[in-house]
Design a protein around this motif. Structure first.
Motif, PDB file in Angstrom:
ATOM      1  N   GLU A 395     -79.855  25.087  22.813  1.00 23.69           N
ATOM      2  CA  GLU A 395     -78.972  24.630  21.734  1.00 23.69           C
ATOM      3  C   GLU A 395     -78.670  25.773  20.772  1.00 23.69           C
ATOM      4  O   GLU A 395     -79.569  26.503  20.354  1.00 23.69           O
ATOM      5  CB  GLU A 395     -79.670  23.488  20.993  1.00 23.69           C
ATOM      6  N   ASP A 396     -77.379  25.930  20.445  1.00 19.19           N
ATOM      7  CA  ASP A 396     -77.037  26.977  19.465  1.00 19.19           C
ATOM      8  C   ASP A 396     -76.260  26.379  18.291  1.00 19.19           C
ATOM      9  O   ASP A 396     -75.899  25.204  18.308  1.00 19.19           O
ATOM     10  CB  ASP A 396     -76.255  28.120  20.142  1.00 19.19           C
ATOM     11  N   GLN A 397     -76.040  27.210  17.288  1.00 17.47           N
ATOM     12  CA  GLN A 397     -75.277  26.781  16.115  1.00 17.47           C
ATOM     13  C   GLN A 397     -73.993  27.601  16.037  1.00 17.47           C
ATOM     14  O   GLN A 397     -73.571  28.032  14.970  1.00 17.47           O
ATOM     15  CB  GLN A 397     -76.122  26.982  14.847  1.00 17.47           C
ATOM     16  N   ARG A 420     -61.787  37.320  23.199  1.00 15.67           N
ATOM     17  CA  ARG A 420     -63.096  37.388  22.571  1.00 15.67           C
ATOM     18  C   ARG A 420     -64.199  37.582  23.604  1.00 15.67           C
ATOM     19  O   ARG A 420     -65.056  38.445  23.459  1.00 15.67           O
ATOM     20  CB  ARG A 420     -63.334  36.086  21.795  1.00 15.67           C
ATOM     21  N   SER A 421     -64.124  36.745  24.659  1.00 18.95           N
ATOM     22  CA  SER A 421     -65.147  36.816  25.694  1.00 18.95           C
ATOM     23  C   SER A 421     -65.190  38.216  26.316  1.00 18.95           C
ATOM     24  O   SER A 421     -66.237  38.792  26.532  1.00 18.95           O
ATOM     25  CB  SER A 421     -64.872  35.767  26.766  1.00 18.95           C
ATOM     26  N   ARG A 422     -63.982  38.757  26.581  1.00 18.33           N
ATOM     27  CA  ARG A 422     -63.919  40.056  27.239  1.00 18.33           C
ATOM     28  C   ARG A 422     -64.480  41.149  26.322  1.00 18.33           C
ATOM     29  O   ARG A 422     -65.191  42.047  26.767  1.00 18.33           O
ATOM     30  CB  ARG A 422     -62.481  40.354  27.626  1.00 18.33           C
ATOM     31  N   GLY A 426     -68.111  39.752  28.452  1.00 16.22           N
ATOM     32  CA  GLY A 426     -68.244  38.633  29.402  1.00 16.22           C
ATOM     33  C   GLY A 426     -67.319  38.793  30.601  1.00 16.22           C
ATOM     34  O   GLY A 426     -66.253  39.386  30.508  1.00 16.22           O
ATOM     35  N   THR A 427     -67.732  38.277  31.743  1.00  9.91           N
ATOM     36  CA  THR A 427     -66.903  38.370  32.944  1.00  9.91           C
ATOM     37  C   THR A 427     -66.209  37.042  33.247  1.00  9.91           C
ATOM     38  O   THR A 427     -65.305  36.987  34.075  1.00  9.91           O
ATOM     39  CB  THR A 427     -67.767  38.724  34.161  1.00  9.91           C
ATOM     40  N   GLY A 428     -66.672  35.972  32.606  1.00 11.88           N
ATOM     41  CA  GLY A 428     -66.091  34.658  32.888  1.00 11.88           C
ATOM     42  C   GLY A 428     -66.695  34.022  34.124  1.00 11.88           C
ATOM     43  O   GLY A 428     -66.266  32.962  34.575  1.00 11.88           O
ATOM     44  N   LEU A 429     -67.709  34.680  34.691  1.00  9.02           N
ATOM     45  CA  LEU A 429     -68.309  34.142  35.920  1.00  9.02           C
ATOM     46  C   LEU A 429     -69.696  33.547  35.668  1.00  9.02           C
ATOM     47  O   LEU A 429     -70.243  32.846  36.518  1.00  9.02           O
ATOM     48  CB  LEU A 429     -68.427  35.246  36.971  1.00  9.02           C
ATOM     49  N   GLY A 430     -70.252  33.829  34.471  1.00  5.53           N
ATOM     50  CA  GLY A 430     -71.636  33.429  34.179  1.00  5.53           C
ATOM     51  C   GLY A 430     -71.920  31.953  34.427  1.00  5.53           C
ATOM     52  O   GLY A 430     -72.859  31.608  35.152  1.00  5.53           O
ATOM     53  N   LEU A 431     -71.097  31.093  33.858  1.00  2.45           N
ATOM     54  CA  LEU A 431     -71.392  29.657  33.984  1.00  2.45           C
ATOM     55  C   LEU A 431     -71.192  29.140  35.407  1.00  2.45           C
ATOM     56  O   LEU A 431     -71.905  28.225  35.830  1.00  2.45           O
ATOM     57  CB  LEU A 431     -70.542  28.846  33.001  1.00  2.45           C
ATOM     58  N   SER A 432     -70.251  29.724  36.159  1.00  2.00           N
ATOM     59  CA  SER A 432     -70.130  29.222  37.539  1.00  2.00           C
ATOM     60  C   SER A 432     -71.318  29.668  38.371  1.00  2.00           C
ATOM     61  O   SER A 432     -71.758  28.930  39.261  1.00  2.00           O
ATOM     62  CB  SER A 432     -68.796  29.569  38.184  1.00  2.00           C
TER      63      SER A 432
HETATM   64  N1  LIG Z   1     -72.847  28.658  23.982  1.00  2.00           N
HETATM   65  C1  LIG Z   1     -71.505  28.688  23.994  1.00  2.00           C
HETATM   66  N2  LIG Z   1     -70.789  28.414  22.884  1.00  2.00           N
HETATM   67  C2  LIG Z   1     -69.461  28.445  22.902  1.00  2.00           C
HETATM   68  N3  LIG Z   1     -68.712  28.732  23.994  1.00  2.00           N
HETATM   69  C3  LIG Z   1     -69.355  29.020  25.123  1.00  2.00           C
HETATM   70  C4  LIG Z   1     -70.772  29.011  25.200  1.00  2.00           C
HETATM   71  N4  LIG Z   1     -71.119  29.321  26.465  1.00  2.00           N
HETATM   72  C5  LIG Z   1     -69.983  29.516  27.137  1.00  2.00           C
HETATM   73  N5  LIG Z   1     -68.905  29.338  26.343  1.00  2.00           N
HETATM   74  C6  LIG Z   1     -67.493  29.436  26.747  1.00  2.00           C
HETATM   75  O1  LIG Z   1     -67.425  29.302  28.138  1.00  2.00           O
HETATM   76  C7  LIG Z   1     -66.761  30.410  28.729  1.00  2.00           C
HETATM   77  C8  LIG Z   1     -67.355  30.717  30.070  1.00  2.00           C
HETATM   78  O2  LIG Z   1     -68.657  31.198  29.955  1.00  2.00           O
HETATM   79  P1  LIG Z   1     -69.186  32.209  31.037  1.00  2.00           P
HETATM   80  O3  LIG Z   1     -68.883  31.635  32.358  1.00  2.00           O
HETATM   81  O4  LIG Z   1     -70.575  32.537  30.714  1.00  2.00           O
HETATM   82  O5  LIG Z   1     -68.221  33.456  30.866  1.00  2.00           O
HETATM   83  P2  LIG Z   1     -68.310  34.650  29.837  1.00  2.00           P
HETATM   84  O6  LIG Z   1     -68.494  35.818  30.687  1.00  2.00           O
HETATM   85  O7  LIG Z   1     -66.993  34.645  29.148  1.00  2.00           O
HETATM   86  O8  LIG Z   1     -69.460  34.408  28.946  1.00  2.00           O
HETATM   87  C9  LIG Z   1     -66.931  31.516  27.726  1.00  2.00           C
HETATM   88  O9  LIG Z   1     -65.883  32.434  27.831  1.00  2.00           O
HETATM   89  C10 LIG Z   1     -66.870  30.776  26.415  1.00  2.00           C
HETATM   90  O10 LIG Z   1     -65.540  30.577  26.038  1.00  2.00           O
END
Ligand SMILES: Nc1ncnc2c1ncn2[C@@H]1O[C@H](COP(=O)(O)OP(=O)(O)O)[C@@H](O)[C@H]1O
Ligand SMILES: [Mg+2]
Length: 465
Positions: A395-397, A420-422, A426-432
């Motif tokens: 959990e974050d704030q 912002r992510s870039r 960030g690569t945009g692949l982390g969550l997948s």
């Molecule tokens: N804890 C978080 N709080 C807010 N947005 C998040 C959070 N985690 C992920 N995101 C959003 O989800 C997108 C995809 O995350 P992720 O797949 O990890 O790619 P990235 O490389 O951009 O971090 C991020 O670009 C961001 O917009």
């Protein structure tokens, strides 16, 4: 019902009786029988008696003949008529003592053969019906006049015609997509096989089908109509779209750092290298961009490895609390950089998992939490057991995520704020990657968020066996 033979026989027997009676009367003339009789009454009685005896005699003979000759024939006739009506279970009696036995047994052989042929035909028809119903593709047959003669359940399902009457209807009267109607018309006109991919809208959805149409040609080159087979390829098209998007995304993601590296190095080579400060800052940029390139390639390789068919994690009983602590240590530097505090509320839980992979998951989630939170905020990680599962919450704030973005969050390259992510590397692949890894563990990952308040990622994992 009396047969012709029976009537003929009866006529012959009556005449035989009359002949016999006449003969007896004549015999009576030859002998002096009449002279002994006193009056006419006696003579007439005598004649009547002779007549009756003759008739009885011929009736008895007739009955015997009918029984022996006519009855079996009648029985065979009846059997043949039953067979003609389609009752192939009918059989003739095989009277053993007379000549009709061959006829009866021939009829019975015929009946048996017919019954067998019918059984085979019924079985084949049943087989064909099962095949048509279960072939997995929609099928419809239309005769020369354009009327529907045959269709399967998949067809009614595919084109939402479940409760509609289709049989014998003109194909333009049934409510099929205009594209399909045009295709049917095309096959009708050319009388040649054709294949096409059609796209049409059904309700709110866009559907894709692969249709094949061919004329049905019978004996003597005569055509009876056409048959259309349609196969749903909507899912295939969707996957194809994802793949196309993926390739476009990868190219785009690779181009940005490469363009930057190329541009700055060219500027340096063009003479900027003599300026010490420009040299240093350009090299820094080049270094940062190549780092990003490296990360991107690493993530891509990782993703392709995980997505490969048959990918399995090496799941062992693992202390989840310990591996969360390991992940926390590894991101210590980043926490300090942004002055973010990390609270760990961990209960000892043993999960069935691959420690290295799970550390990777936790680092991904923690870095996200840091990246998308302001300085001076706090991150809390909780671990506990619930309903036979290990539950981990991060959990974050931070900035939070709008509800409309949540469904696509786990897609490859999906980012809420691309720039912002870039910028944050960030690569945009982390969550997948996270989602794939957790699913490989037979777990699931969920996200809750509120814009401006913060985000919570929850992971469910199976407990150790
Ligand atoms: N804890 C978080 N709080 C807010 N947005 C998040 C959070 N985690 C992920 N995101 C959003 O989800 C997108 C995809 O995350 P992720 O797949 O990890 O790619 P990235 O490389 O951009 O971090 C991020 O670009 C961001 O917009
Ligand atoms: Mg990330």
């Amino acid at each position: 019902m009396k047969s012709f033979q029976q009537r003929l026989l009866t006529t012959i027997l009556i005449w035989l009786g009359i002949l016999l009676a006449g003969m007896l009367i004549l015999i009576g003339q030859l002998f002096p029988v009449y002279e002994q009789m006193e009056n006419k009454l006696q003579i007439w009685s005598f004649l009547a008696l002779i007549f009756i005896v003759a008739m009885l005699f011929s009736a008895v003979i007739g009955y015997r003949i009918i029984k022996v000759q006519a009855l079996p024939i009648e029985n065979v006739t009846e059997t043949a008529l039953e067979l003609a009506k389609g009752n192939y279970r009918a059989r003739a009696y095989e009277f053993s003592n007379i000549g009709t036995v061959e006829l009866s047994s021939a009829i019975n052989v015929l009946a048996r053969n017919l019954q067998e042929i019918t059984a085979v035909r019924e079985m084949e028809q049943e087989r064909l019906k099962t095949l048509i119903e279960n072939m997995g593709s929609a099928l419809i047959m239309i005769d020369r006049q354009g009327s529907v003669t045959l269709f399967n359940k998949a067809f009614t399902y595919e084109f939402a015609l479940k409760d509609k009457e289709l049989s014998d209807k003109f194909y333009k009267e049934i409510e099929i997509p205009a594209e399909l109607e045009a295709f049917i018309e095309h096959v009708f006109m050319l009388e040649q096989p054709a294949r096409e991919q059609l796209k049409f809208t059904q309700g709110m959805n866009t559907r894709h089908i692969d249709v094949y149409g061919a004329p049905v040609i019978g004996k003597h080159e005569q055509w009876h109509g056409i048959v259309i087979v349609a196969h749903d390829i909507t899912e295939l098209k969707r996957l194809e779209g994802i793949r196309r998007d993926f390739v476009a995304n990868v190219s785009h993601e690779l181009r940005t750092p490469v363009t930057s590296i190329k541009g700055f190095s060219e500027t340096l080579l063009d003479g900027a290298y003599v300026d010490q400060s420009a040299l240093l800052s350009f090299l820094e940029i080049i270094h940062k961009e190549s780092n990003r390139l490296e990360m991107l390639i690493q993530d891509l390789l990782e993703l392709s490895r995980i997505e490969r068919e048959g990918f399995q994690v090496d799941a062992q009983p693992t202390e989840m609390d310990a591996l969360i602590e390991t992940a926390a240590e590894r991101i210590q530097g980043r926490l300090e950089e942004k002055n973010i505090s990390l609270k760990l509320e961990l209960q000892p839980v043993l999960v069935q998992g691959d420690a290295n992979r799970l550390i990777q998951v936790m680092i991904n989630l923690l870095i996200n939490a840091i990246t998308y939170s302001g300085a001076g905020t706090a991150i809390t990680v909780r671990l506990f057991e619930k309903d036979g599962e290990a539950v981990t919450e991060v959990e974050d704030q931070g900035i939070g995520i709008a509800a409309s973005e949540l469904p696509r969050l786990f897609e490859r390259f999906y980012r809420v704020d691309r720039a912002r992510s870039r910028n944050q590397g960030g690569t945009g692949l982390g969550l997948s990657i996270v989602k794939h890894l957790i699913e490989a563990h037979h777990g699931k990952v969920e996200v809750r968020s509120e814009v401006g308040k913060g985000t919570t990622f929850t992971i469910y994992l199976p407990l150790a066996r």
